[in-house]
Design a protein around this motif. Structure first.
Motif, PDB file in Angstrom:
ATOM      1  N   UNK A 186       0.863  -1.168   0.000  1.00  0.00           N
ATOM      2  CA  UNK A 186       0.000   0.000   0.000  1.00  0.00           C
ATOM      3  C   UNK A 186       0.904   1.223   0.000  1.00  0.00           C
ATOM      4  N   UNK A 187       0.951   1.922  -1.117  1.00  0.00           N
ATOM      5  CA  UNK A 187       1.818   3.087  -1.273  1.00  0.00           C
ATOM      6  C   UNK A 187       0.968   4.346  -1.215  1.00  0.00           C
ATOM      7  N   UNK A 188       1.283   5.220  -0.285  1.00  0.00           N
ATOM      8  CA  UNK A 188       0.535   6.464  -0.081  1.00  0.00           C
ATOM      9  C   UNK A 188       1.373   7.625  -0.596  1.00  0.00           C
ATOM     10  N   UNK A 189       0.779   8.399  -1.495  1.00  0.00           N
ATOM     11  CA  UNK A 189       1.474   9.564  -2.055  1.00  0.00           C
ATOM     12  C   UNK A 189       0.838  10.881  -1.613  1.00  0.00           C
ATOM     13  N   UNK A 190      -0.443  10.854  -1.200  1.00  0.00           N
ATOM     14  CA  UNK A 190      -1.106  12.053  -0.703  1.00  0.00           C
ATOM     15  C   UNK A 190      -1.776  11.732   0.614  1.00  0.00           C
ATOM     16  N   UNK A 191      -1.600  12.617   1.589  1.00  0.00           N
ATOM     17  CA  UNK A 191      -2.182  12.442   2.914  1.00  0.00           C
ATOM     18  C   UNK A 191      -2.764  13.780   3.349  1.00  0.00           C
ATOM     19  N   UNK A 192      -4.029  13.765   3.775  1.00  0.00           N
ATOM     20  CA  UNK A 192      -4.712  14.986   4.194  1.00  0.00           C
ATOM     21  C   UNK A 192      -5.426  14.727   5.512  1.00  0.00           C
ATOM     22  N   UNK A 193      -4.959  15.391   6.582  1.00  0.00           N
ATOM     23  CA  UNK A 193      -5.562  15.232   7.907  1.00  0.00           C
ATOM     24  C   UNK A 193      -6.622  16.302   8.111  1.00  0.00           C
ATOM     25  N   UNK A 194      -7.808  15.877   8.541  1.00  0.00           N
ATOM     26  CA  UNK A 194      -8.895  16.815   8.780  1.00  0.00           C
ATOM     27  C   UNK A 194      -8.980  17.145  10.264  1.00  0.00           C
ATOM     28  N   UNK A 195      -9.701  18.209  10.584  1.00  0.00           N
ATOM     29  CA  UNK A 195      -9.875  18.616  11.975  1.00  0.00           C
ATOM     30  C   UNK A 195     -10.725  17.630  12.754  1.00  0.00           C
ATOM     31  N   UNK A 196     -11.545  16.848  12.064  1.00  0.00           N
ATOM     32  CA  UNK A 196     -12.447  15.910  12.740  1.00  0.00           C
ATOM     33  C   UNK A 196     -11.759  14.596  13.111  1.00  0.00           C
ATOM     34  N   UNK A 197     -10.451  14.464  12.834  1.00  0.00           N
ATOM     35  CA  UNK A 197      -9.729  13.255  13.219  1.00  0.00           C
ATOM     36  C   UNK A 197      -9.671  12.193  12.147  1.00  0.00           C
TER      37      UNK A 197
END
Length: 132
Positions: A94-105
């Protein structure tokens, strides 16, 4: 542990070892975990092809049969990271190239999932979420 599945196979491979089925229900209790769908399928449809517990035990379905793979390694680079899983004669990367953390956890991801069985390989564009 039981998983309800929609028995549609993803892809057009003629090799039965790499025809993934859709996981239509979460295979473990609670919201916590990682859930990945094909990039072309909205996450709101809850049609996952790979799920993992917070302890990084991964699951996917081949022909309706549950495959359990354990996390073996994480490799980070400047473009993202890759999680390696293996078990039941399968390897999953599983290769992750984009990661976006939201305020809701919730953390949203985009990348690829590569499934290997012996010398056979199949790569899928995926997107997913991690619920905390």
């Amino acid at each position: 542990m039981s998983i309800n599945v929609m028995m549609s196979n993803i892809g057009v491979d003629t090799q039965d070892h790499l025809k993934l089925s859709v996981i239509s229900e979460k295979p473990f209790k609670g919201e916590a975990g990682y859930y990945f769908s094909l990039a072309s399928v909205p996450l709101s449809h809850k049609e996952y092809i790979f799920v993992a517990t917070p302890l990084k035990r991964g699951y996917f379905l081949v022909g309706g049969r549950q495959m359990l793979v354990g996390h073996t390694l994480t490799v980070r680079d400047r473009k993202g990271f890759s999680n390696y899983f293996s078990g039941e004669k399968y390897n999953a990367i599983l290769t992750i190239r984009e990661e976006d953390k939201t305020e809701s956890g919730i953390t949203n991801y985009r990348g690829t999932l590569e499934i290997q069985y012996g010398s056979e390989k199949r790569k899928f564009k995926v997107h997913g979420r991690q619920y905390h």
